[in-house]
Every structure is written in C-alpha cells, then in structure tokens.
Design a protein around this motif. Structure first.
Motif, short mmCIF file in Angstrom:
data_model
loop_
_atom_site.label_atom_id
_atom_site.label_comp_id
_atom_site.label_asym_id
_atom_site.label_seq_id
_atom_site.Cartn_x
_atom_site.Cartn_y
_atom_site.Cartn_z
N ASP A 41 0.83 -1.21 0.00
CA ASP A 41 0.00 0.00 0.00
C ASP A 41 0.86 1.26 0.00
N GLU A 42 0.24 2.39 0.36
CA GLU A 42 0.94 3.68 0.21
C GLU A 42 2.09 3.85 1.21
N ALA A 43 2.25 2.90 2.11
CA ALA A 43 3.39 2.98 3.04
C ALA A 43 4.69 2.56 2.35
N SER A 44 4.58 1.92 1.19
CA SER A 44 5.78 1.51 0.46
C SER A 44 6.13 2.54 -0.63
N SER A 45 7.36 2.52 -1.08
CA SER A 45 7.81 3.49 -2.10
C SER A 45 8.74 2.79 -3.09
N VAL A 46 8.95 3.45 -4.22
CA VAL A 46 9.88 2.92 -5.21
C VAL A 46 10.94 3.98 -5.50
N TRP A 47 12.20 3.59 -5.36
CA TRP A 47 13.33 4.48 -5.66
C TRP A 47 13.85 4.15 -7.04
N LEU A 48 13.88 5.14 -7.92
CA LEU A 48 14.35 4.91 -9.30
C LEU A 48 15.59 5.75 -9.57
N PHE A 49 16.45 5.24 -10.45
CA PHE A 49 17.67 5.99 -10.78
C PHE A 49 17.45 6.91 -11.98
N GLU A 50 16.32 6.74 -12.66
CA GLU A 50 16.13 7.55 -13.88
C GLU A 50 14.64 7.74 -14.16
N GLU A 51 14.35 8.73 -14.97
CA GLU A 51 12.99 9.02 -15.42
C GLU A 51 12.63 8.05 -16.55
N GLY A 52 11.37 7.73 -16.73
CA GLY A 52 11.00 6.85 -17.85
C GLY A 52 9.60 6.30 -17.69
N PRO A 53 9.21 5.41 -18.63
CA PRO A 53 7.82 4.92 -18.62
C PRO A 53 7.42 4.15 -17.35
N LEU A 54 8.40 3.52 -16.69
CA LEU A 54 8.04 2.82 -15.44
C LEU A 54 7.52 3.83 -14.42
N ARG A 55 8.22 4.98 -14.35
CA ARG A 55 7.79 5.99 -13.38
C ARG A 55 6.37 6.46 -13.69
N THR A 56 6.09 6.66 -14.98
CA THR A 56 4.75 7.10 -15.37
C THR A 56 3.72 6.06 -14.92
N ARG A 57 4.02 4.78 -15.18
CA ARG A 57 3.07 3.72 -14.79
C ARG A 57 2.87 3.69 -13.27
N LEU A 58 3.96 3.91 -12.52
CA LEU A 58 3.85 3.89 -11.05
C LEU A 58 2.98 5.04 -10.58
N GLU A 59 3.19 6.20 -11.20
CA GLU A 59 2.41 7.35 -10.78
C GLU A 59 0.94 7.17 -11.11
N GLN A 60 0.67 6.51 -12.25
CA GLN A 60 -0.74 6.23 -12.59
C GLN A 60 -1.38 5.34 -11.53
N LYS A 61 -0.57 4.49 -10.91
CA LYS A 61 -1.09 3.59 -9.87
C LYS A 61 -1.02 4.24 -8.49
N ALA A 62 -0.64 5.51 -8.46
CA ALA A 62 -0.50 6.26 -7.21
C ALA A 62 0.53 5.64 -6.26
#
Ligand code: UDP
Ligand code: GLC
Length: 398
Positions: A41-62
């Motif tokens: 749930d929202e207590a977890s987070s994702v750390w990424l090293f770069e911008e890209g489509p994965l980040r967009t998909r994660l943000e769409q999933k909040a």
C-alpha cells in the motif's frame, strides 16, 4: 510477560518496503515489479535511478516514487563490461547509497529489483540497518556477466537477507556462483493477459484488424538484443520461403546498433519484404494470438522469459531455444518445441514440424495454456513474494 508475535499476525497491515530499481524502462523485471506492488500500500515506495515509462506507470497507480538526484554512472557499465567504467562515479554511487539508506529509515525492508539497484541497496541496507531482499531477475553466469561483475555479486550476496529468483535455472546459477552456500528462494513469475477483446474472431479477422500479413506468420516478441537473438530467426526465415515474420519489441538498454543491424541483415538475406518490424507494442497478447507460431530464439540462458508464458496463455504454438529456464517452463517440450540455440536449421525444422502436424502443435499449445494457468499466476507470485518480505521483518512486541 512479553509475548513475541509473528509479523503474519499483523493481519491486513502491508509491510513498509522501499523497492529500488535502477531502470525506468519497461522490461520484464519492471513489469514484475508493477505486479508485485499490487500487494503493497501507500506505506511503500519505489526508488528509481532515472525518469522513464516505469515511473509514469507507477504514478498512474499512485505509487510513491523517488527519483535519484545524483548520477550513479551505472549507465556506463554494461553487463559484461568492466566495472572500472563506474570508478569515476564511485563517490556518487556511495552518496546515492547514503541517500537510499536515509530514505529507507521510514521503511522496514529494502527490496532491490535489479542488479545495479542491489549494489546500492547492499550499502544502503547496511547503513540503514534494514533487511535487504535481492530479487535477482538474471542468470549469473559468464554468458551474461563479466568476471569482475560476478565477483562483486558473489561478495555482496552475503549482505542480502534473502535472494529471490524466478526459476530453477537462475537458482542453480546463483548457487554455483556462491559455492552452494546460499540457497535462493524460487518464486516463479506470474503473468496475466489483458482480456481478449476479439475472443470470437478468427485468426484472419484478427490479422486484418491488426494490419498483419496473411499466410503463415511467425512472431518474435522481445526487446531487440543480441542475446534475445532475433537474428537467428531471420536466418531461419531464409529457408522457410513462404513465411512472414513480425518482430515485436525495441532496443531497451542501449542496443540500438543491434536493432539497426537486424534491418540490414533482413536486406542481406533477401527476406526484408517478409519481415515486419513493429517496434514496442502494448498489445503483445493480441499479436501473439494472431500469429501461427511464437519463436523465442535466445542464445544465452533465459532467466525466465515472460513472453514464453504469454504465448502459452494465448494458446499459440511455441518454439523456444533450450537454454536457461525454457525447458522447465515448457515442461521439457510438452508445452512447445525446444530447439538447440544458435542453430537456424533447427528452427527451420521446428517451424516445418508445426506446419506439418498442426494437431500435435495445437495439443501442445492447449497443454501449455493449462500449465501456465496452473503454475505461473500473478496470485502465486505475489503471495510468494509477500511471504519472503514478511519473513525478513523482525518479530515485534504486542
Ligand atoms: N513486451 C512488450 N512489448 C514489446 C515487447 C515486449 O510489452 O513490444 C513485453 C513482453 O510481452 C514481456 C516483457 O516485455 O511481458 C519482456 O519480458 P521477458 O521476461 O520475456 O524478457 P526481458 O526483456 O525482461 O528479458
Ligand atoms: C529479466 C529476464 C527475463 C525475466 C524477467 C522477469 O529481464 O531477462 O527472463 O522473465 O527479468 O523476471
């Protein structure tokens, strides 16, 4: 008296996990991460090293994402390249590990979903004193990695509380690298296809709808990369003179020269008119259902291969090279034909075998569909991952 409770007693409370992934491209490991995150749930987070489509998909999933503010220099290091190329960035890598470690303090576990994330994650977990899970989506053999990288992986592996791999082939390679001392946990990848919007359509109708060629069509569905070996299929195509081929996927990790070389190879082989490069597609399942055969020609060991399971779920006849996890996924050939890698003639024979015996091909495909539905579901994968995560969180007082 103090009673120690198992974490499983925290019914309904999802663990707070910091997932770390270096790439923001949509490769198989990133698609698996997107699926696993459904369990958190929202207590977890994702750390990424770069911008890209994965980040967009994660943000769409909040899903909360954190983007590294430093360059790690990891993009300079290829799998079998020298680690020395990262040397000028050593200080930045350590600082990034420090950033991840500081951020991890508000989480219970660090979960590294890629090799490069694991290198930073190992230092971060030590600094933050958090358990570290390494989801190793790769086969750690000299076919895929240079000596220095294998040595580093072996040295750092002891810092992981648990190592998760997607197949027995990946587990064996890891155990061999670490001298059999570390036993990784196998959690098979789980795959679900998008609902089939043309369920009632014939193959020809599907092709018309998708703008695909008529006649016998072979498809290959993978990022364009020398070890995914689309070139072997093109070589085979020369000897299957009336077949068309769709090549689905693009170069994701800087292998653009290979992608270009495929186009010139098709010209040189005289098959260019029969080869259709479709680029990266988000309708892989529709395309797989529309072709006569899916070919997976990897020349180096495949750690898992989501596309194998996708073809099985589409009930499309499948040919894969017998390397890495293919044999365990295809039940030693009962769910699809296995052929020797690096061997275009073996591929030609297998394609001809499917054309000559469509009933046998169809019965292997039905068996494959049942196998995929029984063994490679997202639910079993997510449950398996959640068990491992819960297992590394220390018991708490209640
Ligand atoms: N894929 C996609 N579009 C494409 C090519 C591939 O969505 O044009 C997907 C494919 O369906 C599969 C994933 O990318 O789910 C690749 O995962 P796999 O495990 O087969 O290989 P990887 O590239 O991770 O080694
Ligand atoms: C990697 C592997 C692929 C696997 C995927 C997900 O990208 O190359 O075989 O299916 O990760 O685990």
């Amino acid at each position: 008296m103090e009673v120690r409770c198992a974490v499983d007693d925290k019914a309904g409370i999802a663990p707070r996990v910091l997932f770390v992934n270096h790439s923001s491209k949509l490769g198989g490991a990133e698609l698996i991460l997107l699926s696993i995150l459904e369990e958190f749930d929202e207590a977890s987070s994702v750390w990424l090293f770069e911008e890209g489509p994965l980040r967009t998909r994660l943000e769409q999933k909040a899903v909360r994402t954190v983007l590294a503010t430093r360059r790690s220099g990891f993009s300079e290091v290829t799998r079998n390249g020298s680690l020395l190329r990262a040397l000028p960035f050593a200080v930045d890598i350590l600082k990034m590990a420090g950033d991840i470690g500081a951020y991890a303090r508000s989480h219970e576990v660090i979960y590294a979903n890629s090799q490069k994330a694991f290198v930073c994650g190992a230092a971060a977990a030590t600094l933050a004193r958090r358990p570290l899970i390494w989801h190793l989506h790769d086969i750690v053999t000299p076919a895929h990695y240079g000596k220095g990288q294998l040595r580093l992986q072996r040295a750092l592996a002891r810092l992981a509380s648990r190592v998760i791999v997607p197949s027995k082939a990946a587990a064996d390679a890891f155990s061999q690298l670490c001298g059999g001392k570390r036993k990784p946990i196998i959690v098979s990848n789980g795959v679900t296809l998008a609902p089939d919007e043309m369920a009632k359509a014939s193959r020809d109708e599907r092709r018309r709808h998708l703008g695909l060629p008529t006649g016998f069509v072979v498809g290959v569905f993978s990022r364009l990369s020398p070890w995914k070996a689309q070139h072997i299929l093109l070589q085979a195509l020369k000897d299957v003179s009336d077949a068309n081929c769709i090549v689905v996927g693009e170069a994701l990790f800087g292998e653009t020269r290979y992608a270009e070389s495929l186009r010139s190879l098709a010209q040189d082989l005289g098959v260019a008119e029969r080869v259709h490069f479709l680029g990266f597609r988000s309708d892989v399942a529709s395309l797989m259902r529309a072709v006569d055969v899916v070919v997976h020609p990897s020349v180096d060991p495949e750690p898992f291969g989501r596309t194998l399971v996708e073809a099985m779920l589409c009930r499309t006849p499948l040919i894969a090279t017998d390397t890495g996890a293919a044999a365990e996924i295809l039940a030693d050939g009962r769910a699809g034909l296995l052929v020797a890698p690096r061997n275009p003639s073996a591929l030609v024979s297998a394609i001809n075998e499917i054309r000559a015996n469509p009933a046998a091909a169809s019965s292997r495909a039905s068996f494959g569909e049942q196998r995929a539905l029984a063994l490679f579901t997202e639910e079993q994968m997510r449950n398996g991952i959640l068990r491992v995560v819960r297992d590394v969180i220390p018991p708490y007082s209640c």
